[in-house]
Enzyme design. Structure first.
Site, PDB file in Angstrom:
ATOM      1  N   GLU A   1      -2.667  -1.779  -0.866  1.00 67.24           N
ATOM      2  CA  GLU A   1      -2.063  -0.962  -1.929  1.00 67.24           C
ATOM      3  C   GLU A   1      -2.185   0.534  -1.592  1.00 67.24           C
ATOM      4  OE1 GLU A   1      -0.177  -1.938  -4.383  1.00 67.24           O
ATOM      5  OE2 GLU A   1      -0.491  -4.061  -4.000  1.00 67.24           O
TER       6      GLU A   1
ATOM      7  N   ASN B   1       1.042   2.886  -0.658  1.00 64.37           N
ATOM      8  CA  ASN B   1       1.328   4.111  -1.411  1.00 64.37           C
ATOM      9  C   ASN B   1       1.530   5.295  -0.468  1.00 64.37           C
ATOM     10  OD1 ASN B   1       1.265   2.886  -3.893  1.00 64.37           O
ATOM     11  ND2 ASN B   1      -0.773   3.620  -4.452  1.00 64.37           N
TER      12      ASN B   1
ATOM     13  N   ARG C   1       9.441  -0.685  -8.844  1.00 69.80           N
ATOM     14  CA  ARG C   1       8.067  -1.132  -8.574  1.00 69.80           C
ATOM     15  C   ARG C   1       7.337  -1.409  -9.883  1.00 69.80           C
ATOM     16  NH1 ARG C   1       7.968  -0.611  -3.245  1.00 69.80           N
ATOM     17  NH2 ARG C   1       6.011  -1.730  -3.295  1.00 69.80           N
TER      18      ARG C   1
HETATM   19  N1  LIG Z   1      -0.212   8.403  -1.555  1.00 64.99           N
HETATM   20  C1  LIG Z   1       0.616   8.790  -2.533  1.00 64.99           C
HETATM   21  N2  LIG Z   1       1.413   9.890  -2.380  1.00 64.99           N
HETATM   22  C2  LIG Z   1       2.235  10.283  -3.377  1.00 64.99           C
HETATM   23  N3  LIG Z   1       2.352   9.659  -4.569  1.00 64.99           N
HETATM   24  C3  LIG Z   1       1.587   8.574  -4.781  1.00 64.99           C
HETATM   25  C4  LIG Z   1       0.687   8.086  -3.779  1.00 64.99           C
HETATM   26  N4  LIG Z   1       0.048   7.007  -4.279  1.00 64.99           N
HETATM   27  C5  LIG Z   1       0.542   6.815  -5.528  1.00 64.99           C
HETATM   28  N5  LIG Z   1       1.461   7.755  -5.830  1.00 64.99           N
HETATM   29  C6  LIG Z   1       2.158   7.910  -7.128  1.00 64.99           C
HETATM   30  O1  LIG Z   1       1.443   7.173  -8.117  1.00 64.99           O
HETATM   31  C7  LIG Z   1       2.291   6.192  -8.743  1.00 64.99           C
HETATM   32  C8  LIG Z   1       1.476   4.975  -9.121  1.00 64.99           C
HETATM   33  O2  LIG Z   1       1.015   4.293  -7.935  1.00 64.99           O
HETATM   34  P1  LIG Z   1       0.751   2.716  -8.012  1.00 64.99           P
HETATM   35  O3  LIG Z   1       0.362   2.244  -6.661  1.00 64.99           O
HETATM   36  O4  LIG Z   1      -0.191   2.445  -9.136  1.00 64.99           O
HETATM   37  O5  LIG Z   1       2.179   2.127  -8.430  1.00 64.99           O
HETATM   38  P2  LIG Z   1       3.506   1.981  -7.529  1.00 64.99           P
HETATM   39  O6  LIG Z   1       3.196   2.219  -6.094  1.00 64.99           O
HETATM   40  O7  LIG Z   1       4.549   2.844  -8.150  1.00 64.99           O
HETATM   41  O8  LIG Z   1       3.887   0.461  -7.753  1.00 64.99           O
HETATM   42  P3  LIG Z   1       3.200  -0.803  -7.012  1.00 64.99           P
HETATM   43  O9  LIG Z   1       1.940  -0.322  -6.367  1.00 64.99           O
HETATM   44  O10 LIG Z   1       2.934  -1.774  -8.129  1.00 64.99           O
HETATM   45  O11 LIG Z   1       4.214  -1.283  -6.031  1.00 64.99           O
HETATM   46  C9  LIG Z   1       3.405   5.957  -7.731  1.00 64.99           C
HETATM   47  O12 LIG Z   1       4.596   5.505  -8.360  1.00 64.99           O
HETATM   48  C10 LIG Z   1       3.576   7.348  -7.109  1.00 64.99           C
HETATM   49  O13 LIG Z   1       4.370   8.178  -7.925  1.00 64.99           O
HETATM   50 MG   LIG Z   2       1.597   1.347  -5.164  1.00 63.84          MG
END
Ligand SMILES: Nc1ncnc2c1ncn2[C@@H]1O[C@H](COP(=O)(O)OP(=O)(O)OP(=O)(O)O)[C@@H](O)[C@H]1O
Ligand SMILES: [Mg+2]
Length: 144
Positions: free
Chosen positions: A48, A52, A104
């Site tokens: 995860e 990200n 997502r």
């Molecule tokens: N490394 C990162 N760089 C920039 N933005 C990030 C990063 N990690 C998370 N985010 C932001 O935080 C939000 C939430 O992250 P999270 O992993 O909880 O959900 P997601 O990635 O949108 O969905 P999923 O992980 O369920 O596929 C993301 O939609 C993004 O906007």
């Molecule tokens: Mg994510």
């Protein structure tokens, strides 16, 4: 506490590397006596955090993702870093079901928090994001 082992993994932000990071960190963690289900949890947290970095941090552009990990007798610590676009509001990003990608689930951080013992997220818009996490094998909860 004494350092048992240390590993740094640095790779291009390509989706193919998500599985590689997940397996590499699980085999590294297996040097401690984690149960199989704890290793599965660690794998989810690593993939995860790396997903990200690849999908949001670099938005599928080329960049470098770095994982620094240290094993101590009672825990593994991992830092997953990118130098991508960063997160403006970390508290909001950590909320279950919050996502900036409509396709997502917004559950990545929720999984990371539920599967790891401690999680610290730092980020600066335009600079990047780092996710620090630690996990102890059951019955070896760290004192700090
Ligand atoms: N490394 C990162 N760089 C920039 N933005 C990030 C990063 N990690 C998370 N985010 C932001 O935080 C939000 C939430 O992250 P999270 O992993 O909880 O959900 P997601 O990635 O949108 O969905 P999923 O992980 O369920 O596929 C993301 O939609 C993004 O906007
Ligand atoms: Mg994510």
């Amino acid at each position: 506490m004494e350092t048992l082992n240390r590993l740094t993994l640095e790779f291009l932000s390509r989706p193919e590397n998500i599985g590689l990071a997940r397996l590499t960190m699980a085999s590294f963690a297996a040097q401690l006596d984690f149960t199989l289900s704890e290793l599965e949890e660690l794998k989810v947290a690593v993939s995860e955090a790396v997903s990200n970095a690849v999908l949001h941090g670099y938005a599928n552009q080329e960049g470098i993702v770095r994982i620094e990990s240290t094993l101590y007798p009672d825990r593994i610590e991992l830092l997953v870093e990118d130098h991508g676009q960063g997160i403006a509001d970390i508290q909001q990003a950590r909320e279950p079901a919050y996502t900036t990608s409509p396709d997502r689930m917004g559950l990545g951080f929720t999984f990371i928090e539920s599967f790891m013992d401690r999680v610290e997220i730092k980020s600066q818009p335009g600079q990047g994001t780092s996710v620090w996490m630690s996990k102890s094998p059951e019955g070896k909860e760290s004192e700090v």
